[in-house]
Design a protein around this motif. Sequence first.
Motif, short mmCIF file in Angstrom:
data_model
loop_
_atom_site.label_atom_id
_atom_site.label_comp_id
_atom_site.label_asym_id
_atom_site.label_seq_id
_atom_site.Cartn_x
_atom_site.Cartn_y
_atom_site.Cartn_z
N ASN A 20 0.83 -1.21 0.00
CA ASN A 20 0.00 0.00 0.00
C ASN A 20 0.86 1.26 0.00
O ASN A 20 0.55 2.23 -0.68
N LEU A 21 1.94 1.22 0.76
CA LEU A 21 2.85 2.36 0.82
C LEU A 21 3.50 2.61 -0.54
O LEU A 21 3.57 3.74 -1.01
N LEU A 22 3.94 1.55 -1.20
CA LEU A 22 4.54 1.69 -2.53
C LEU A 22 3.55 2.27 -3.52
O LEU A 22 3.89 3.13 -4.34
N GLU A 23 2.30 1.82 -3.46
CA GLU A 23 1.27 2.35 -4.35
C GLU A 23 1.00 3.82 -4.04
O GLU A 23 0.87 4.64 -4.93
N LYS A 24 0.94 4.14 -2.75
CA LYS A 24 0.62 5.50 -2.33
C LYS A 24 1.66 6.50 -2.82
O LYS A 24 1.32 7.58 -3.30
N VAL A 25 2.92 6.18 -2.70
CA VAL A 25 3.97 7.13 -3.08
C VAL A 25 4.31 7.05 -4.56
O VAL A 25 5.15 7.80 -5.05
N GLY A 26 3.68 6.15 -5.30
CA GLY A 26 3.91 6.06 -6.74
C GLY A 26 5.22 5.42 -7.11
O GLY A 26 5.71 5.58 -8.22
N LEU A 27 5.82 4.70 -6.19
CA LEU A 27 7.13 4.12 -6.46
C LEU A 27 7.07 3.05 -7.53
O LEU A 27 7.96 2.95 -8.36
N ARG A 28 6.00 2.26 -7.55
CA ARG A 28 5.87 1.23 -8.59
C ARG A 28 5.89 1.86 -9.97
O ARG A 28 6.53 1.38 -10.88
N LYS A 29 5.17 2.96 -10.13
CA LYS A 29 5.14 3.64 -11.42
C LYS A 29 6.53 4.14 -11.78
O LYS A 29 6.96 4.03 -12.93
N ASN A 30 7.25 4.70 -10.80
CA ASN A 30 8.61 5.19 -11.07
C ASN A 30 9.54 4.05 -11.46
O ASN A 30 10.38 4.22 -12.35
N PHE A 31 9.41 2.90 -10.80
CA PHE A 31 10.23 1.76 -11.16
C PHE A 31 9.91 1.29 -12.57
O PHE A 31 10.80 1.01 -13.37
N ARG A 32 8.63 1.21 -12.89
CA ARG A 32 8.23 0.78 -14.24
C ARG A 32 8.78 1.74 -15.28
O ARG A 32 9.33 1.33 -16.29
N ASN A 33 8.65 3.04 -15.04
CA ASN A 33 9.17 4.03 -15.98
C ASN A 33 10.69 3.93 -16.11
O ASN A 33 11.23 4.04 -17.22
N ARG A 113 21.77 4.16 -13.09
CA ARG A 113 21.83 5.62 -13.11
C ARG A 113 20.46 6.22 -12.75
O ARG A 113 20.37 7.14 -11.93
N LEU A 114 19.40 5.66 -13.32
CA LEU A 114 18.06 6.19 -13.07
C LEU A 114 17.62 5.97 -11.63
O LEU A 114 16.98 6.84 -11.04
N LEU A 115 17.92 4.83 -11.08
CA LEU A 115 17.49 4.55 -9.70
C LEU A 115 18.29 5.34 -8.69
O LEU A 115 17.88 5.46 -7.54
N GLY A 116 19.39 5.91 -9.13
CA GLY A 116 20.16 6.77 -8.26
C GLY A 116 19.68 8.21 -8.30
O GLY A 116 20.21 9.07 -7.62
N LYS A 117 18.64 8.47 -9.10
CA LYS A 117 18.12 9.82 -9.21
C LYS A 117 17.56 10.28 -7.87
O LYS A 117 16.84 9.54 -7.20
N PRO A 118 17.84 11.52 -7.49
CA PRO A 118 17.30 12.04 -6.22
C PRO A 118 15.77 12.02 -6.18
O PRO A 118 15.20 11.84 -5.12
#
Length: 129
Positions: A20-33, A113-118
């Motif tokens: 739920n936390l991952l969905e809430k902060v949009g992290l899954r979408k960021n990982f997919r992108n 490189r992308l996952l190291g983005k701030p």
Amino acid sequence: MGFRDFTVTGLDRLKRFINNLLEKVGLRKNFRNAIEEALLVGRIVARANAPVLTGRLRNNIESEVLQFGNALTGKLFIDLDIVPYARRQEFEHKSKAFFMLRGRQAAERELDRLLGKPELIEDVLFRGV
């Protein structure tokens, strides 16, 4: 010193909370992108390094993001039904061997490189948490 038995409870609840936390902060979408962007780089590198006679091999290098349960992964591939000689070209070509390997390595570097983005770290630490 002897071993002791112990029981862990609440793992299902913790798993639901994290999902739920991952969905809430949009992290899954960021990982997919990030995976999609990295695969694009990998596909470009693989196509640039692929041997070309007719262009059929180069033009059939594809990528996709796959989801297995909660896990995301990327796939860089050639459809062997369309280009059955791709495997031989990858391993046996005199000057262009390992073009897919180079593409995969480029995708891995780009993902690192992308996952190291701030912005991604900021999403986890500060957005709605």
